[in-house]
Design a protein around this motif. Structure first.
Motif, PDB file in Angstrom:
ATOM      1  N   LEU A  82       0.832  -1.209   0.000  1.00  0.00           N
ATOM      2  CA  LEU A  82       0.000   0.000   0.000  1.00  0.00           C
ATOM      3  C   LEU A  82       0.867   1.259   0.000  1.00  0.00           C
ATOM      4  CD1 LEU A  82      -2.749  -1.134   2.523  1.00  0.00           C
ATOM      5  CD2 LEU A  82      -3.083  -0.690   0.079  1.00  0.00           C
ATOM      6  N   ALA A  83       1.927   1.257   0.807  1.00  0.00           N
ATOM      7  CA  ALA A  83       2.824   2.418   0.858  1.00  0.00           C
ATOM      8  C   ALA A  83       3.544   2.608  -0.483  1.00  0.00           C
ATOM      9  CB  ALA A  83       3.827   2.264   1.994  1.00  0.00           C
ATOM     10  N   ASP A  84       4.048   1.512  -1.051  1.00  0.00           N
ATOM     11  CA  ASP A  84       4.770   1.588  -2.325  1.00  0.00           C
ATOM     12  C   ASP A  84       3.884   2.084  -3.462  1.00  0.00           C
ATOM     13  OD1 ASP A  84       7.013   0.668  -1.021  1.00  0.00           O
ATOM     14  OD2 ASP A  84       6.876  -1.390  -1.813  1.00  0.00           O
ATOM     15  N   SER A  85       2.605   1.720  -3.430  1.00  0.00           N
ATOM     16  CA  SER A  85       1.684   2.139  -4.494  1.00  0.00           C
ATOM     17  C   SER A  85       1.056   3.503  -4.210  1.00  0.00           C
ATOM     18  CB  SER A  85       0.582   1.087  -4.690  1.00  0.00           C
ATOM     19  OG  SER A  85      -0.253   1.033  -3.544  1.00  0.00           O
ATOM     20  N   GLY A  86       1.385   4.101  -3.053  1.00  0.00           N
ATOM     21  CA  GLY A  86       0.822   5.399  -2.700  1.00  0.00           C
ATOM     22  C   GLY A  86      -0.634   5.326  -2.261  1.00  0.00           C
ATOM     23  N   GLU A  87      -1.083   4.138  -1.870  1.00  0.00           N
ATOM     24  CA  GLU A  87      -2.491   3.959  -1.517  1.00  0.00           C
ATOM     25  C   GLU A  87      -2.730   3.732  -0.030  1.00  0.00           C
ATOM     26  OE1 GLU A  87      -5.038   2.169  -4.530  1.00  0.00           O
ATOM     27  OE2 GLU A  87      -3.191   1.285  -5.315  1.00  0.00           O
ATOM     28  N   LEU A  88      -1.723   3.895   0.794  1.00  0.00           N
ATOM     29  CA  LEU A  88      -1.890   3.639   2.222  1.00  0.00           C
ATOM     30  C   LEU A  88      -2.910   4.585   2.851  1.00  0.00           C
ATOM     31  CD1 LEU A  88      -1.120   2.029   4.723  1.00  0.00           C
ATOM     32  CD2 LEU A  88       0.784   3.618   5.067  1.00  0.00           C
ATOM     33  N   ASP A  89      -2.788   5.887   2.565  1.00  0.00           N
ATOM     34  CA  ASP A  89      -3.726   6.847   3.151  1.00  0.00           C
ATOM     35  C   ASP A  89      -5.161   6.572   2.709  1.00  0.00           C
ATOM     36  OD1 ASP A  89      -1.768   8.109   4.589  1.00  0.00           O
ATOM     37  OD2 ASP A  89      -1.661   9.870   3.298  1.00  0.00           O
ATOM     38  N   SER A  90      -5.375   6.284   1.430  1.00  0.00           N
ATOM     39  CA  SER A  90      -6.748   6.023   0.972  1.00  0.00           C
ATOM     40  C   SER A  90      -7.269   4.712   1.554  1.00  0.00           C
ATOM     41  CB  SER A  90      -6.842   6.037  -0.550  1.00  0.00           C
ATOM     42  OG  SER A  90      -6.096   4.993  -1.114  1.00  0.00           O
ATOM     43  N   PHE A  91      -6.396   3.724   1.738  1.00  0.00           N
ATOM     44  CA  PHE A  91      -6.805   2.472   2.375  1.00  0.00           C
ATOM     45  C   PHE A  91      -7.250   2.729   3.805  1.00  0.00           C
ATOM     46  CE2 PHE A  91      -5.908  -1.296   4.931  1.00  0.00           C
ATOM     47  CZ  PHE A  91      -6.586  -2.289   4.227  1.00  0.00           C
ATOM     48  N   LEU A  92      -6.462   3.511   4.551  1.00  0.00           N
ATOM     49  CA  LEU A  92      -6.819   3.821   5.938  1.00  0.00           C
ATOM     50  C   LEU A  92      -8.088   4.671   6.001  1.00  0.00           C
ATOM     51  CD1 LEU A  92      -3.240   4.377   7.346  1.00  0.00           C
ATOM     52  CD2 LEU A  92      -4.775   2.450   7.842  1.00  0.00           C
ATOM     53  N   ASP A  93      -8.290   5.545   5.023  1.00  0.00           N
ATOM     54  CA  ASP A  93      -9.555   6.283   4.948  1.00  0.00           C
ATOM     55  C   ASP A  93     -10.720   5.331   4.698  1.00  0.00           C
ATOM     56  OD1 ASP A  93      -8.308   8.720   5.395  1.00  0.00           O
ATOM     57  OD2 ASP A  93      -8.245   9.265   3.267  1.00  0.00           O
ATOM     58  N   ASP A  94     -10.508   4.324   3.847  1.00  0.00           N
ATOM     59  CA  ASP A  94     -11.557   3.328   3.597  1.00  0.00           C
ATOM     60  C   ASP A  94     -11.865   2.523   4.858  1.00  0.00           C
ATOM     61  OD1 ASP A  94     -11.965   4.062   0.965  1.00  0.00           O
ATOM     62  OD2 ASP A  94     -10.795   2.402   0.115  1.00  0.00           O
ATOM     63  N   VAL A  95     -10.833   2.191   5.620  1.00  0.00           N
ATOM     64  CA  VAL A  95     -11.043   1.486   6.891  1.00  0.00           C
ATOM     65  C   VAL A  95     -11.947   2.332   7.792  1.00  0.00           C
ATOM     66  CG1 VAL A  95      -9.906   0.746   9.032  1.00  0.00           C
ATOM     67  CG2 VAL A  95      -8.916   0.135   6.815  1.00  0.00           C
ATOM     68  N   ALA A  96     -11.674   3.630   7.849  1.00  0.00           N
ATOM     69  CA  ALA A  96     -12.480   4.533   8.680  1.00  0.00           C
ATOM     70  C   ALA A  96     -13.907   4.624   8.155  1.00  0.00           C
ATOM     71  CB  ALA A  96     -11.836   5.915   8.729  1.00  0.00           C
ATOM     72  N   ARG A  97     -14.074   4.743   6.834  1.00  0.00           N
ATOM     73  CA  ARG A  97     -15.429   4.846   6.270  1.00  0.00           C
ATOM     74  C   ARG A  97     -16.216   3.553   6.463  1.00  0.00           C
ATOM     75  NH1 ARG A  97     -16.450   5.894   1.087  1.00  0.00           N
ATOM     76  NH2 ARG A  97     -14.567   4.918   0.315  1.00  0.00           N
ATOM     77  N   TYR A  98     -15.536   2.420   6.349  1.00  0.00           N
ATOM     78  CA  TYR A  98     -16.200   1.133   6.581  1.00  0.00           C
ATOM     79  C   TYR A  98     -16.643   1.020   8.050  1.00  0.00           C
ATOM     80  CZ  TYR A  98     -16.981  -3.925   6.698  1.00  0.00           C
ATOM     81  OH  TYR A  98     -17.533  -5.169   6.852  1.00  0.00           O
ATOM     82  N   GLY A  99     -15.787   1.480   8.944  1.00  0.00           N
ATOM     83  CA  GLY A  99     -16.152   1.495  10.368  1.00  0.00           C
ATOM     84  C   GLY A  99     -17.386   2.340  10.618  1.00  0.00           C
ATOM     85  N   MET A 100     -17.446   3.504   9.963  1.00  0.00           N
ATOM     86  CA  MET A 100     -18.615   4.377  10.102  1.00  0.00           C
ATOM     87  C   MET A 100     -19.854   3.679   9.539  1.00  0.00           C
ATOM     88  SD  MET A 100     -20.317   7.038  10.872  1.00  0.00           S
ATOM     89  CE  MET A 100     -19.257   8.384  11.271  1.00  0.00           C
TER      90      MET A 100
END
Length: 178
Positions: free
Chosen positions: A15-33
């Motif tokens: 995720l970090a190498d592809s530059g998608e870590l922040d969006s993944f963590l945002d998705d984790v937060a949105r899924y939690g909501m």
């Protein structure tokens, strides 16, 4: 985890190498909501009594269109492996790995209704000043709150709710009457 080994280090690296870590963590937060607003989503995905086709349709209609592919792929893999109940432990492992590697802080913000993006950004900015590091927020619905919110960050709690204010008022009134 229930059946399979999940390589969290490798997941975070990719995720970090592809530059998608922040969006993944945002998705984790949105899924939690989403799950805090509608508990049935997790109930359906976790239930051994629900057909695999029904679970796949739920992922296809409620998750895939609204979340990034890395997050959707993770949920799909957990569903396929029968490990969806392990999701909270997996997320905590991802958080721990990101925290260890970057020093980032994770905060859970409980509120009686979803906070707006602007409200969350104001909270994030204040918490980043306190922590001195990047802060990732997860907004959860707590139907027991009357108003305001409660922040849990790195083992500390900041209660900015009406319930907290009422509790403080009650304690001070009881102390005055002694």
């Amino acid at each position: 985890m229930a059946h399979y080994h999940y390589d969290i280090e490798k997941l975070v690296d990719r995720l970090a190498d592809s530059g998608e870590l922040d969006s993944f963590l945002d998705d984790v937060a949105r899924y939690g909501m989403m799950c805090s607003e509608n508990r049935r989503i997790e109930d359906i995905l976790e239930s051994p009594h629900v057909l695999a086709e029904t679970k796949a349709a739920l992922v296809e209609t409620l998750i895939a269109p609204f979340f990034g592919w890395p997050f959707t792929a993770l949920i799909e893999r957990l569903r396929e492996n029968g490990d969806i109940a392990a999701y909270p432990r997996l997320v905590e492992s991802v958080r721990r790995t990101v925290r260890e590697r970057t020093g980032a802080c994770f905060a859970d913000v409980a509120s009686c209704q979803p906070l707006t993006g602007a409200q969350l950004e104001r909270i994030r900015a204040h918490l980043q000043k306190l922590c001195g590091h990047r802060v990732y927020l997860m907004n959860m619905i707590d139907h027991d709150l009357l108003a305001g919110f409660v922040i849990s960050i790195e083992g500390r709690m900041i209660d900015l709710s009406v319930r907290g204010d009422l509790s403080t008022l009650r304690t001070s009134l009881l102390e005055e009457n002694r």
